[in-house]
Write a protein that holds these residues in place. Structure first.
Motif, PDB file in Angstrom:
ATOM      1  N   THR A 145       0.799  -1.229   0.000  1.00  0.00           N
ATOM      2  CA  THR A 145       0.000   0.000   0.000  1.00  0.00           C
ATOM      3  C   THR A 145       0.830   1.277   0.000  1.00  0.00           C
ATOM      4  O   THR A 145       0.295   2.354  -0.255  1.00  0.00           O
ATOM      5  CB  THR A 145      -0.959   0.015   1.206  1.00  0.00           C
ATOM      6  N   SER A 146       2.129   1.171   0.239  1.00  0.00           N
ATOM      7  CA  SER A 146       2.977   2.366   0.175  1.00  0.00           C
ATOM      8  C   SER A 146       3.307   2.759  -1.265  1.00  0.00           C
ATOM      9  O   SER A 146       3.773   3.876  -1.511  1.00  0.00           O
ATOM     10  CB  SER A 146       4.285   2.132   0.941  1.00  0.00           C
ATOM     11  N   MET A 147       3.038   1.871  -2.209  1.00  0.00           N
ATOM     12  CA  MET A 147       3.321   2.173  -3.617  1.00  0.00           C
ATOM     13  C   MET A 147       2.294   3.161  -4.160  1.00  0.00           C
ATOM     14  O   MET A 147       1.202   3.326  -3.613  1.00  0.00           O
ATOM     15  CB  MET A 147       3.314   0.885  -4.442  1.00  0.00           C
ATOM     16  N   ASP A 148       2.636   3.812  -5.264  1.00  0.00           N
ATOM     17  CA  ASP A 148       1.728   4.763  -5.897  1.00  0.00           C
ATOM     18  C   ASP A 148       0.400   4.080  -6.226  1.00  0.00           C
ATOM     19  O   ASP A 148       0.380   2.918  -6.650  1.00  0.00           O
ATOM     20  CB  ASP A 148       2.370   5.304  -7.179  1.00  0.00           C
ATOM     21  N   PRO A 149      -0.738   4.781  -6.047  1.00  0.00           N
ATOM     22  CA  PRO A 149      -2.049   4.148  -6.264  1.00  0.00           C
ATOM     23  C   PRO A 149      -2.332   3.763  -7.714  1.00  0.00           C
ATOM     24  O   PRO A 149      -3.329   3.091  -7.972  1.00  0.00           O
ATOM     25  CB  PRO A 149      -3.038   5.212  -5.764  1.00  0.00           C
ATOM     26  N   SER A 150      -1.487   4.154  -8.650  1.00  0.00           N
ATOM     27  CA  SER A 150      -1.685   3.723 -10.036  1.00  0.00           C
ATOM     28  C   SER A 150      -1.637   2.203 -10.173  1.00  0.00           C
ATOM     29  O   SER A 150      -2.327   1.623 -11.011  1.00  0.00           O
ATOM     30  CB  SER A 150      -0.643   4.379 -10.950  1.00  0.00           C
ATOM     31  N   ASN A 151      -0.827   1.553  -9.360  1.00  0.00           N
ATOM     32  CA  ASN A 151      -0.776   0.087  -9.272  1.00  0.00           C
ATOM     33  C   ASN A 151       0.117  -0.262  -8.087  1.00  0.00           C
ATOM     34  O   ASN A 151       1.293   0.076  -8.084  1.00  0.00           O
ATOM     35  CB  ASN A 151      -0.224  -0.534 -10.563  1.00  0.00           C
ATOM     36  N   GLN A 152      -0.432  -0.930  -7.114  1.00  0.00           N
ATOM     37  CA  GLN A 152       0.304  -1.174  -5.875  1.00  0.00           C
ATOM     38  C   GLN A 152       0.865  -2.590  -5.769  1.00  0.00           C
ATOM     39  O   GLN A 152       1.278  -3.006  -4.692  1.00  0.00           O
ATOM     40  CB  GLN A 152      -0.590  -0.860  -4.678  1.00  0.00           C
ATOM     41  N   TYR A 153       0.937  -3.297  -6.892  1.00  0.00           N
ATOM     42  CA  TYR A 153       1.469  -4.659  -6.853  1.00  0.00           C
ATOM     43  C   TYR A 153       2.949  -4.688  -7.227  1.00  0.00           C
ATOM     44  O   TYR A 153       3.399  -3.957  -8.114  1.00  0.00           O
ATOM     45  CB  TYR A 153       0.671  -5.575  -7.779  1.00  0.00           C
ATOM     46  N   ILE A 154       3.680  -5.541  -6.555  1.00  0.00           N
ATOM     47  CA  ILE A 154       5.084  -5.803  -6.843  1.00  0.00           C
ATOM     48  C   ILE A 154       5.195  -7.252  -7.307  1.00  0.00           C
ATOM     49  O   ILE A 154       4.614  -8.158  -6.691  1.00  0.00           O
ATOM     50  CB  ILE A 154       5.970  -5.578  -5.599  1.00  0.00           C
ATOM     51  N   ASP A 155       5.898  -7.465  -8.413  1.00  0.00           N
ATOM     52  CA  ASP A 155       6.165  -8.813  -8.923  1.00  0.00           C
ATOM     53  C   ASP A 155       7.556  -9.226  -8.459  1.00  0.00           C
ATOM     54  O   ASP A 155       8.499  -8.433  -8.555  1.00  0.00           O
ATOM     55  CB  ASP A 155       6.124  -8.832 -10.447  1.00  0.00           C
ATOM     56  N   VAL A 156       7.681 -10.451  -7.995  1.00  0.00           N
ATOM     57  CA  VAL A 156       8.971 -10.927  -7.476  1.00  0.00           C
ATOM     58  C   VAL A 156       9.350 -12.241  -8.142  1.00  0.00           C
ATOM     59  O   VAL A 156       8.598 -13.214  -8.087  1.00  0.00           O
ATOM     60  CB  VAL A 156       8.933 -11.124  -5.944  1.00  0.00           C
ATOM     61  N   LEU A 157      10.515 -12.250  -8.776  1.00  0.00           N
ATOM     62  CA  LEU A 157      11.093 -13.463  -9.340  1.00  0.00           C
ATOM     63  C   LEU A 157      12.155 -13.975  -8.376  1.00  0.00           C
ATOM     64  O   LEU A 157      13.073 -13.241  -8.004  1.00  0.00           O
ATOM     65  CB  LEU A 157      11.719 -13.174 -10.705  1.00  0.00           C
ATOM     66  N   THR A 158      12.011 -15.224  -7.978  1.00  0.00           N
ATOM     67  CA  THR A 158      12.864 -15.787  -6.938  1.00  0.00           C
ATOM     68  C   THR A 158      13.577 -17.038  -7.434  1.00  0.00           C
ATOM     69  O   THR A 158      12.931 -17.970  -7.920  1.00  0.00           O
ATOM     70  CB  THR A 158      12.017 -16.156  -5.702  1.00  0.00           C
ATOM     71  N   PRO A 159      14.908 -17.102  -7.313  1.00  0.00           N
ATOM     72  CA  PRO A 159      15.611 -18.344  -7.641  1.00  0.00           C
ATOM     73  C   PRO A 159      15.318 -19.409  -6.583  1.00  0.00           C
ATOM     74  O   PRO A 159      15.180 -19.091  -5.397  1.00  0.00           O
ATOM     75  CB  PRO A 159      17.078 -17.938  -7.644  1.00  0.00           C
ATOM     76  N   VAL A 160      15.210 -20.638  -7.028  1.00  0.00           N
ATOM     77  CA  VAL A 160      14.938 -21.744  -6.109  1.00  0.00           C
ATOM     78  C   VAL A 160      16.269 -22.381  -5.738  1.00  0.00           C
ATOM     79  O   VAL A 160      16.884 -23.088  -6.539  1.00  0.00           O
ATOM     80  CB  VAL A 160      13.995 -22.774  -6.751  1.00  0.00           C
TER      81      VAL A 160
END
Length: 202
Positions: free
Chosen positions: A44-59
């Motif tokens: 919710t601290s992100m700009d209201p235009s889009n508040q989603y963060i995508d995360v790519l994680t190595p296994v």
């Protein structure tokens, strides 16, 4: 972080068009040793235009951790979705890569415009710094990510995200967020802050 810089150069060796909305193309280079998973978090601290963060994680192995890279998309691009080859290619070499989705056509909350730039991108770099703060905080959604919190952070970005990366790596931002390297892919900017970390340009 030096490996991040070299990897980015190899990945983008085949990119030919600096057009604003053109996502970098991946060149042929050895695949990384890790499989990669994708997750999403609403912050919710992100700009209201889009508040989603995508995360790519190595296994990796149980308990294994990896350095963080905060990647900033270009004008009219989304987060991970517009970097389907580049993002996983970086993550597969042992980096947790986090993409903001905010400010696709400019930021809504703090609409500052720099000379000769698209509207409302003057504070876009703050979204990149918010991604770092979120990932390092262990907040909801970041819990369990295999991030090495003692390692320096990498910042990278394409087009307007390249400008964002330049500002994130300048002034006190780099030291306050433990940024160790910056990579600019076809960076679009008419402002040139003095970056305080190594910064290859492609």
């Amino acid at each position: 972080m030096l490996r991040l810089c070299l990897l980015a150069g190899a990945t983008l060796a085949g990119a030919t068009s600096p057009a604003e909305a053109t996502t970098p193309a991946a060149a042929a280079f050895p695949a990384g040793p890790y499989k990669v998973t994708l997750s999403h978090a609403k912050v919710t601290s992100m700009d209201p235009s889009n508040q989603y963060i995508d995360v790519l994680t190595p296994v990796g192995a149980a308990g294994q951790t990896f350095p963080l890279v905060a990647y900033a998309h270009g004008f009219a691009d989304n987060g991970e979705d517009d970097y389907k080859r580049l993002g996983p290619a970086i993550a597969a070499w042992g980096y947790v890569v986090a993409f903001a989705n905010s400010c696709r056509f400019g930021c809504l909350k703090n609409c500052k415009t720099l000379p000769h730039d698209p509207s409302c991108f003057g504070t876009y770099y703050e979204e990149q710094l918010k991604v770092i703060a979120w990932a390092q905080s262990g907040a909801d959604g970041a819990v369990g990510l295999p991030i090495n919190h003692t390692a320096q952070v990498g910042v990278a970005g394409h087009s307007m995200g390249g400008q964002s990366t330049a500002f994130s790596a300048s002034y006190k931002n780099a030291s306050q967020h433990n940024i160790g390297a910056a990579v600019l892919h076809h960076g679009f900017t008419h402002s040139y802050p003095a970056m305080t970390v190594p910064f290859p340009l492609f």
